[in-house]
Enzyme design. Structure first.
Site, mmCIF file in Angstrom:
data_model
loop_
_atom_site.group_PDB
_atom_site.id
_atom_site.type_symbol
_atom_site.label_atom_id
_atom_site.label_comp_id
_atom_site.label_asym_id
_atom_site.label_seq_id
_atom_site.Cartn_x
_atom_site.Cartn_y
_atom_site.Cartn_z
ATOM 1 N N TYR A 22 0.805 -1.233 0.000
ATOM 2 C CA TYR A 22 0.000 0.000 0.000
ATOM 3 C C TYR A 22 0.836 1.279 0.000
ATOM 4 C CZ TYR A 22 -3.414 -3.578 1.157
ATOM 5 O OH TYR A 22 -4.191 -4.712 1.128
ATOM 6 N N HIS A 100 -8.734 0.073 -5.933
ATOM 7 C CA HIS A 100 -7.826 -0.658 -5.035
ATOM 8 C C HIS A 100 -6.417 -0.143 -5.267
ATOM 9 C CE1 HIS A 100 -11.033 -3.281 -3.933
ATOM 10 N NE2 HIS A 100 -11.333 -3.380 -5.206
HETATM 11 C C1 DQA Z 1 -7.392 -3.047 -1.002
HETATM 12 C C2 DQA Z 1 -7.264 -4.530 -1.378
HETATM 13 C C3 DQA Z 1 -8.124 -5.373 -0.459
HETATM 14 O O1 DQA Z 1 -8.005 -6.751 -0.826
HETATM 15 C C4 DQA Z 1 -7.650 -5.220 0.967
HETATM 16 O O2 DQA Z 1 -8.492 -5.955 1.841
HETATM 17 C C5 DQA Z 1 -7.537 -3.813 1.400
HETATM 18 C C6 DQA Z 1 -7.053 -2.804 0.460
HETATM 19 C C7 DQA Z 1 -6.460 -2.151 -1.852
HETATM 20 O O3 DQA Z 1 -6.638 -0.944 -1.789
HETATM 21 O O4 DQA Z 1 -5.567 -2.658 -2.545
HETATM 22 O O5 DQA Z 1 -7.771 -3.480 2.564
HETATM 23 O O6 DQA Z 1 -8.725 -2.633 -1.261
#
Ligand code: DQA
Length: 147
Positions: A22, A100
């Site tokens: 992230y 995402h």
């Molecule tokens: C997410 C991907 C999801 O699988 C995960 O549970 C997240 C973040 C992303 O931003 O890549 O919390 O949504």
């Protein structure tokens, strides 16, 4: 446009949580980036993050009464579990883009399901926090074709 940007569970922990997936930007950095982008493009934006599914449902419903024209949502883990968020987006019929930060399609099997996707005009993955800005671009394009 009048926009709502929603973030689900643990996105308040951006910058701290799993930076390999992230990145190092914090949630406050993300908010600032979205606010600056919207200011530059003349959009009015409200940002909301919650770790609670029902609070996100409530925010989607409120968007209807507030005449929001576009929603950008990163439902985080609720992407993969929540029929409630899918139904909420369907209930309000507001053009919505799923975002995402990570490239979910290259991750675990359980991340390959997205309930909310069926109600979204587009999905953006793997662009880091720039994905939110691209989602706003997609909403602009949507209205270019639907006005
Ligand atoms: C997410 C991907 C999801 O699988 C995960 O549970 C997240 C973040 C992303 O931003 O890549 O919390 O949504």
């Amino acid at each position: 446009m009048k926009l709502l940007v929603l973030n689900g569970p643990s996105l308040n922990m951006l910058g701290i949580r799993e930076p390999e997936h992230y990145g190092r930007e914090t949630y406050a950095d993300l908010e600032q980036k979205i606010r600056d982008y919207c200011a530059g493009r003349g959009h009015e934006v409200t940002l909301f993050q919650s770790n609670h599914e029902g609070a996100l449902v409530d925010a989607i419903h409120q968007a209807y009464f507030d005449r929001v024209e576009g929603i950008v949502i990163n439902p985080a883990a609720y992407t993969h579990t929540s029929v409630a968020l899918l139904d909420a987006v369907k209930a309000v019929s507001i053009p919505t883009v799923e975002v995402h930060i990570s490239k979910v399609e290259q991750r675990e099997d359980f991340r390959q399901v997205s309930f909310i996707r069926a109600a979204c005009i587009a999905t953006i993955t793997g662009l880091g926090t720039d994905g939110y800005l691209r989602a706003i671009d997609r909403l602009e394009e949507y209205y270019d074709h639907h006005r």
